[in-house]
Design an enzyme around this catalytic site. Structure first.
Site, PDB file in Angstrom:
ATOM      1  N   ASN A   1     122.222   6.697 -12.811  1.00 46.98           N
ATOM      2  CA  ASN A   1     122.752   5.397 -13.220  1.00 46.98           C
ATOM      3  C   ASN A   1     121.584   4.524 -13.662  1.00 46.98           C
ATOM      4  O   ASN A   1     120.861   3.988 -12.833  1.00 46.98           O
ATOM      5  CB  ASN A   1     123.497   4.750 -12.038  1.00 46.98           C
TER       6      ASN A   1
ATOM      7  N   LYS B   1     121.726   1.726 -15.192  1.00 44.31           N
ATOM      8  CA  LYS B   1     122.035   0.284 -15.182  1.00 44.31           C
ATOM      9  C   LYS B   1     121.616  -0.330 -16.528  1.00 44.31           C
ATOM     10  O   LYS B   1     121.755   0.326 -17.548  1.00 44.31           O
ATOM     11  CB  LYS B   1     121.355  -0.379 -13.973  1.00 44.31           C
TER      12      LYS B   1
ATOM     13  N   HIS C   1     131.209   0.133  -9.647  1.00 39.88           N
ATOM     14  CA  HIS C   1     129.878   0.011  -9.037  1.00 39.88           C
ATOM     15  C   HIS C   1     129.771  -1.345  -8.342  1.00 39.88           C
ATOM     16  O   HIS C   1     130.302  -2.344  -8.829  1.00 39.88           O
ATOM     17  CB  HIS C   1     128.788   0.149 -10.100  1.00 39.88           C
TER      18      HIS C   1
ATOM     19  N   GLU D   1     127.534  -3.468  -8.201  1.00 39.11           N
ATOM     20  CA  GLU D   1     126.987  -4.559  -9.020  1.00 39.11           C
ATOM     21  C   GLU D   1     128.067  -5.152  -9.923  1.00 39.11           C
ATOM     22  O   GLU D   1     128.045  -6.348 -10.222  1.00 39.11           O
ATOM     23  CB  GLU D   1     125.783  -4.050  -9.829  1.00 39.11           C
TER      24      GLU D   1
ATOM     25  N   GLU E   1     128.342   4.410  -1.773  1.00 40.79           N
ATOM     26  CA  GLU E   1     127.101   3.663  -1.972  1.00 40.79           C
ATOM     27  C   GLU E   1     127.088   2.437  -1.067  1.00 40.79           C
ATOM     28  O   GLU E   1     127.610   1.372  -1.438  1.00 40.79           O
ATOM     29  CB  GLU E   1     126.997   3.215  -3.435  1.00 40.79           C
TER      30      GLU E   1
ATOM     31  N   GLY F   1     118.936  -0.020  -4.208  1.00 41.20           N
ATOM     32  CA  GLY F   1     117.759  -0.680  -4.746  1.00 41.20           C
ATOM     33  C   GLY F   1     116.866  -1.323  -3.695  1.00 41.20           C
ATOM     34  O   GLY F   1     115.997  -2.131  -4.019  1.00 41.20           O
TER      35      GLY F   1
ATOM     36  N   SER G   1     119.101   4.311  -2.908  1.00 39.15           N
ATOM     37  CA  SER G   1     117.681   4.610  -2.655  1.00 39.15           C
ATOM     38  C   SER G   1     117.404   6.109  -2.476  1.00 39.15           C
ATOM     39  O   SER G   1     116.547   6.492  -1.683  1.00 39.15           O
ATOM     40  CB  SER G   1     117.161   3.811  -1.457  1.00 39.15           C
TER      41      SER G   1
HETATM   42  P1  PGA Z   1     119.304   2.989  -6.310  1.00 41.07           P
HETATM   43  O1  PGA Z   1     120.702   2.663  -7.023  1.00 41.07           O
HETATM   44  O2  PGA Z   1     119.135   4.487  -6.342  1.00 41.07           O
HETATM   45  O3  PGA Z   1     118.284   2.270  -7.136  1.00 41.07           O
HETATM   46  O4  PGA Z   1     119.400   2.478  -4.918  1.00 41.07           O
HETATM   47  C1  PGA Z   1     121.826   3.470  -6.812  1.00 41.07           C
HETATM   48  C2  PGA Z   1     123.013   2.898  -7.563  1.00 41.07           C
HETATM   49  O5  PGA Z   1     123.121   1.673  -7.676  1.00 41.07           O
HETATM   50  O6  PGA Z   1     123.870   3.652  -8.077  1.00 41.07           O
END
Ligand code: PGA
Length: 251
Positions: A11, A13, A96, A98, A168, A174, A213
């Protein structure tokens, strides 16, 4: 036991221009050419076509990061499933955290988007997960149960197994704070059980990923858990070497 092909999804983003997408794939595709797992890259909309073209001679698939449930209409700024299909896109991330947090994505909208994606022939990757304060308050199970029930409400039982689900936990996205393999396994086992209340067959087939992460150092241990069928990777998927190492950890 059902055979579930591991799935590793990148992903990106709001990262990577067309040029950066092409540069990534030039390095990444040869490194995963022999991988026996499913690999998906999810670039931002403007880079989708370049990704589809570059991945055409490989087994790597391409997915978008969101879509609208209608085929067309007065929805400024939105993109539909037929538009993604025309580009040669294989799947789409839906829900997601976000999008839920910053752009008002609701369970009601997801209940419409999931059947629309499936009907169009796109493989949806539905994201669910609890916030930190919900975990601290012991509400994780309830949050996951609610999201699974609401988001998949309009998907026919026979199609449930075609949805990919990504667990998630929001506190792990993140932040560098990965869920422990046990925490991830427990949550994913619960999600599989919830799918099983609707269809035992779908529960055996549905692929459930962990996201939050994931990096080349922690991937193998997470992916070794019995119910974890892959990973949705953000930050570490931006580097072709790191993402290829995560794919290798799953192979
Ligand atoms: P990350 O993001 O691996 O940077 O924690 C995962 C995601 O948001 O799908």
């Amino acid at each position: 036991m059902a055979e579930r092909t591991p799935l590793l999804a990148a992903n990106w983003k709001m990262n990577k221009t067309i040029e950066e997408t092409e540069r990534f794939l030039a390095v990444f595709l040869p490194r995963v050419a022999d991988a026996e797992v499913e690999v998906v890259v999810c670039p931002p909309y403007p880079s989708l076509k370049a990704a589809v073209e570059h991945c055409a001679q490989s087994r790597v698939k391409v997915a978008a990061q969101n879509m609208h449930e209608a085929d067309s209409g007065a929805f400024t700024g939105e993109v539909s499933a037929p538009m993604l299909l025309e580009l040669g896109v294989d799947g789409v991330i839906l829900g997601h955290s976000e999008r839920r947090q910053h752009f008002g994505e609701t369970d009601e909208a997801l209940a419409r988007k999931l059947p629309a994606a499936l009907a169009a022939g796109l493989e949806p990757i539905l994201c669910v997960g609890e916030r930190e304060e919900q975990r601290d308050a012991g509400e994780t199970d309830e949050v996951l149960r609610r999201q699974i029930e609401a988001d998949l409400a309009e998907v026919d039982d026979e199609r449930l197994g075609d949805v990919v689900i990504a667990y998630e936990p929001i506190w792990a996205i993140g932040t560098g704070r990965t869920a422990t393999p046990q925490q991830a396994q427990e949550a994913i086992e619960l999600i599989r059980e919830r799918v099983g209340t609707r269809s035992v067959e779908a529960a055996a087939h549905v692929r459930i990923l962990y996201g939050g992460s994931v990096n080349p150092d922690n991937a193998a241990e997470l992916l070794a858990q019995p119910d974890i069928d892959g990973a949705l990777v953000g930050g570490a998927s931006l580097d072709p070497g790191d993402f290829a190492a995560i794919v290798a950890a799953a192979s």
